[in-house]
Structure formats: C-alpha cells, structure tokens
Design a protein around this motif. Structure first.
Motif, mmCIF file in Angstrom:
data_model
loop_
_atom_site.group_PDB
_atom_site.id
_atom_site.type_symbol
_atom_site.label_atom_id
_atom_site.label_comp_id
_atom_site.label_asym_id
_atom_site.label_seq_id
_atom_site.Cartn_x
_atom_site.Cartn_y
_atom_site.Cartn_z
ATOM 1 N N ASP A 171 44.934 43.466 44.110
ATOM 2 C CA ASP A 171 45.775 42.301 44.371
ATOM 3 C C ASP A 171 45.983 41.517 43.089
ATOM 4 N N TRP A 172 46.663 40.375 43.211
ATOM 5 C CA TRP A 172 47.057 39.615 42.026
ATOM 6 C C TRP A 172 45.877 39.043 41.257
ATOM 7 N N SER A 173 44.683 39.043 41.853
ATOM 8 C CA SER A 173 43.513 38.550 41.133
ATOM 9 C C SER A 173 43.167 39.444 39.943
ATOM 10 N N GLU A 174 43.717 40.659 39.889
ATOM 11 C CA GLU A 174 43.483 41.540 38.743
ATOM 12 C C GLU A 174 43.899 40.850 37.449
ATOM 13 N N PHE A 175 44.997 40.096 37.491
ATOM 14 C CA PHE A 175 45.448 39.366 36.307
ATOM 15 C C PHE A 175 44.366 38.388 35.854
ATOM 16 N N VAL A 176 43.807 37.668 36.825
ATOM 17 C CA VAL A 176 42.810 36.646 36.507
ATOM 18 C C VAL A 176 41.553 37.280 35.922
ATOM 19 N N LEU A 177 41.079 38.339 36.554
ATOM 20 C CA LEU A 177 39.862 39.001 36.081
ATOM 21 C C LEU A 177 40.050 39.557 34.676
ATOM 22 N N ALA A 178 41.259 40.045 34.395
ATOM 23 C CA ALA A 178 41.542 40.555 33.047
ATOM 24 C C ALA A 178 41.622 39.406 32.044
ATOM 25 N N ASP A 179 42.280 38.304 32.427
ATOM 26 C CA ASP A 179 42.390 37.152 31.525
ATOM 27 C C ASP A 179 41.020 36.570 31.180
#
Length: 541
Positions: A171-179
């Motif tokens: 889900d879109w949390s992938e962006f957050v975890l990568a950031d």
C-alpha cells in the motif's frame, strides 16, 4: 509541500507515475478523479488521502483531527460536493457499534439503556433482531453533532493502488517506509513498458479473482465461487497462476472435508504446484489404485521438481504393494553421518544448546539454518536477481523481481547468471561478495538475510567453504527457488586455521527430519559436503 504532508506528496507521486506510465489503463472515472483531485484545496486533498490510508469506510469527524489539515468539516465540504464522501450512507447495527463508545450507545440508542452491564458484543447480539435494517448515522444518532463521513471512492482508489503496485499486498505506506529509511530498495532501471498490467482486462480479472477468494473465505456458496472463477479469461500467465492458487486452496479444503471427488476434480483443473501429487493421494483415498498408479508413473517420468518426485516415489511404493507389483527397488542414498549428544536441559532451544556445546575458540559454530546459503547466493547473483528484465520491476518498491518463481526466471537471465557463477571458477568471488555486501548493506533482497549475516560470518564462510560447494548450492537453488530455499542444516562449524567446515542438522527428542531437509542432506552427502545429523537427548537430573 510542508514535511508534515509527506503522505500527500507521496500520493501525488503515485498518481503522476500512473498518468505517465499507465494512462491507457485508466477508465473515465479514474481519469476524472485524478484531474479533479489535483484541483482541490490542499487540506481537502490531505483529508481524503488520510481516509484512503485508514481503515474505513466510515469516519467520524471528531476522529479526523490532524494539525496540518485543520477543521475536518471545512476540508470535507469539497469532498462531499464531489460525491467522494457521503453523510447519508446506511449503517448496519454492527457498523454503528464500531463507531460509538458504550456510553454513547446508552445515550443515543434507547434499546441499549436497560442493559448497561452487558459488554458491547453481548449488547449487539441482544439488539440485532430489533434493528435489522441499516440507517444513516444521522437517523441512528439525531442528537449527536458529529458528522459521519463515508468514503465512496475506496474501490476506485484500490484500483489505482493495484495499478501502481501490481498487487493488493502493498500500500501507499511503502513510500513512507522508504522515505524514513526503514525499508531500502534496489534502484532498478524501470522502462516505460514495465508495469504490472498490460491491459485493462487484466486489472479487472485480478480483482475478480480476489473477489472470488474473498467470497469463498466469507462462506459464499462454493458453486457460485467456482462458476465465477471458471468464467474468467486468464490467458495472462500471472493471472492464471493466481486463479490456479485459489482453485488449489479450495481443493485442499474439500480434501480436508473428505469431499474427495470434488477435490479431485478441482486438482485436475489447476496447474498449481503439488496439484498432481495431491490427485494421486486423493485417488488412493478413493480406493482407485490403478488410476493413482498410472498418474504417479506419469509424474515420475517428468516430475515438476524434486519435492514432487520424493512424494511420488513413496506413493508408488505403496501402490506397487497394493497392486501386487512387487517391491520397488529404491536408489541407494549416500549415508549421512550421525552425531548423538546428551545435553543438560537449560531452557534454551535445542539448536542453540548444540551450538554452545560444540563451539570452541578455534572452531566456532553459528546457527544459520537457511540464511547463510541463501545470503551467499543473493550476494553472488545480485546483478542477475535485480537485472532490469522487462516486466520484472515496475515500481520503486520491489524487494525482488515479480517473476522470481516463474519457470523461465533463470532462462530470462542466462547470461547474467553465467557471469555471476563464473566468479566461483576464476576465484574472483571472494572480493566480489565482500564488495556487494558493503555496497548493498540493508537493501531489501529475497535472499540476503542482513540480520543474520555479519562480516565475521561472511569472512569465515569465504575462508572455509570451497567455491565448488557454493556453486553447487547456487545451482540447486536455481533448479527450484521456491522449494530449495528452505530445509538447509541448522548449524555450521568452521575451522578457519584448516580452511574447512561442517554443517549440522539438529533434531531434539521426538523430532524427525522433514522432507525438504532430507533432500538437502542427500544432496550435500552426494556432493561430498561435510554434513551430519545431530540427535539430542536431554540429561535427566
């Protein structure tokens, strides 16, 4: 964009990626959503994304308090005008209970007041028959000044997420975890042609398969679920595998429920791994040994992998006896050395107890299980695993290629794998593995276990394990990545001064070797690799 709106910035990145690479997959409603979303006020955009990322679809305004958004009612107004939120959606009694605290139920639901001592779930059971029909939140709680917003674009946003990731697991949390650096991903060149779905029909079929799976797990009539599955066009190999997996899971449940004829039918329909072997087993249970024997011989002539062959040969031994065909001659297996230990019980796991017992300063023992062999393979073949093969990577958050377990995974990368394995022949592998270990530290990989592989263990492995053994392991992994990445011995002991090692599979009292462990032990013994099975008994007081 302010840092506190990181989630909104990431959502925009996702939408931009889709417009750039998958515009032809979007339908009119999705195009209209993306266009109108970009024209909303920032607070309204942020509120919608917050709701999309939370468990919904119903949200009380009082629960949507975010400093960077401000007043949720003001931010929600344009979303209501767009029809993306609704305040008149019907709520069942169970959904109402999810939105209200117990004290609020007593205030706003008269039927609940006389039963204040009951727990919420007990109260729900008691009142369910009195309130069978859904009603808008404002009718359930007319005196409560706290609007309930129901998200109406959830399914549309799910499709957008599926288009981006190619699955519904991420889900879109992938962006957050990568950031935040929690997850780091390999940078793979992703061409415009690389994406999860080629045609809109593929996207719809994926969602239809998922719907069939959800319906089956929710207890919908099986015949309806099967009719829907059978009616799907799954010419896309990826979708065919997903459909076959659902059929296989259903067949397994039917087999457990002793509905054997039906299970046999479904196993015959799907091409999922193990389906043929399960058909043999079901035929045995149906007392149809002649059919089972014929199918087992077919599988023996052309097994899909070593795991199937192992089970098929056992079935043939049983069926030969049953059909009076004489005792089958089994191939002679290379014996594996045995080590018996009696150790004091100290409350630790048996593997660590053996490691502590055998380890010395000159011959350390490490508890590695599958992590060491897989990590050596992952480091050595990093460039092959992450080769920019068309369709293998289509967004920045892949921990491995999407075709990792496909039949043509290796053949699509033949030259790169050959180059990687050549380093084991020319002696360049030690420096190469150390370089990759340092350069890729912490990056997500389907094989490298960063938490288990430190520099000390890597150095010992490179000093003590012959290149020929590492190459044999890599080739075996490539033969069947899914099955052969597990079952390796628990421990490894090194003698760095002598440049040698041994692997040890540990079995505690009453434990026995699993099939995949037997296959690995037999492989190691056949190739002259030092391996032992250690059987442990606990010392009595």
């Amino acid at each position: 964009m302010p840092p506190e709106l990181y989630y909104l910035s990431n959502f925009h990145k996702g939408l931009d990626w889709l417009v750039e690479r998958s515009a032809d997959l979007l339908d009119d409603a999705e195009r209209a959503f993306i266009e109108r979303f970009s024209g909303l006020a920032q607070a309204s955009q942020a509120l919608l994304v917050r709701m999309i990322m939370r468990k919904g679809p119903h949200f009380r305004a009082s629960k949507l308090t975010y400093p960077e958004i401000g007043c949720p009612r003001e931010a929600a107004a344009p979303l209501l005008d767009s029809g993306w939120l609704d305040t008149r959606a019907g709520l069942s009694l169970a959904e109402l209970f999810e939105q209200l605290r117990k004290d609020e139920l007593a205030r706003h639901l008269p039927a609940a007041r006389p039963h204040g001592r009951l727990k919420k779930n007990e109260l729900l059971d008691l009142l369910a028959a009195q309130h069978p029909a859904p009603r808008p939140f404002t009718e359930w709680c007319p005196a409560l000044d706290d609007p309930l917003y129901s998200l109406t674009v959830g399914a549309l946003c799910e499709r957008l997420r599926l288009m981006f990731f190619g699955n519904l697991r991420q889900d879109w949390s992938e962006f957050v975890l990568a950031d935040l650096g929690i997850f780091r991903y390999e940078c793979v060149e992703i061409g415009p042609e690389s994406r999860g779905f080629r045609h809109r029909e593929d996207l719809d079929t994926y969602l239809a398969i998922q719907c069939c799976r959800d319906d089956w797990e929710a207890g919908q009539p099986l015949q309806e679920v099967l009719a829907a599955l059978r009616g799907l066009d799954c010419q896309n190999p990826y979708l065919a595998r997903r459909r076959d997996k659902v059929l296989f899971r259903i067949a397994q449940q039917l087999e457990r429920d002793a509905e054997l004829e039906h299970a046999l039918e479904l196993y015959g329909e799907c091409r999922y791994p193990d389906a043929r072997q399960r058909r043999v087993r079901v035929l045995e249970r149906l007392n149809r040994p002649t059919e089972a024997h014929a199918l087992a011989l077919e599988a023996q002539r052309d097994p899909e992998n070593q795991a199937e062959l192992q089970l098929i040969e056992r079935a043939l031994a049983r069926l030969d006896r049953q059909l009076g065909l004489g005792k089958r001659v089994r191939p002679v297996e290379t014996p594996v050395a045995r080590l018996d230990l009696t150790l004091p019980a100290r409350g630790e796991c048996v593997e660590l107890a053996v490691a502590r017992h055998l380890s010395t300063a000159d011959a350390p023992v490490h508890y590695v299980e599958n992590s060491l062999v897989c990590s050596l393979f992952g480091l050595l073949c990093w460039e092959a695993i992450f080769a920019p093969v068309p369709g293998a990577f289509f967004h920045p958050f892949h921990s491995g290629p999407t075709d990792l377990y496909s039949a043509d995974f290796r053949s699509r990368r033949t030259e790169v794998f050959a180059r990687c394995l050549q380093r084991l022949d020319d002696g360049a592998y030690r420096s190469h593995l150390r370089q990759v270990y340092a350069a890729k530290q912490g990056i997500q990989s389907p094989f490298v276990h960063w938490g288990a592989l430190d520099e000390t263990l890597l150095d010992l492995a490179l000093r003590c394990i012959p290149a020929a053994h590492i190459k044999a392991w890599c080739l075996r992994l490539l033969d069947d990545l899914r099955a052969n990445r597990a079952g390796m011995p628990d421990l490894i002991q090194f003698w760095p001064a002598e440049g040698r090692y041994r692997m040890i599979e540990v079995k505690g009292p009453g434990d026995r070797l699993q099939d995949n462990q037997r296959r690995w032990l037999a492989f190691c013994a056949e190739h002259g690799m030092p391996v032992e099975v250690c059987y442990v008994q606990w010392a009595t007081a």
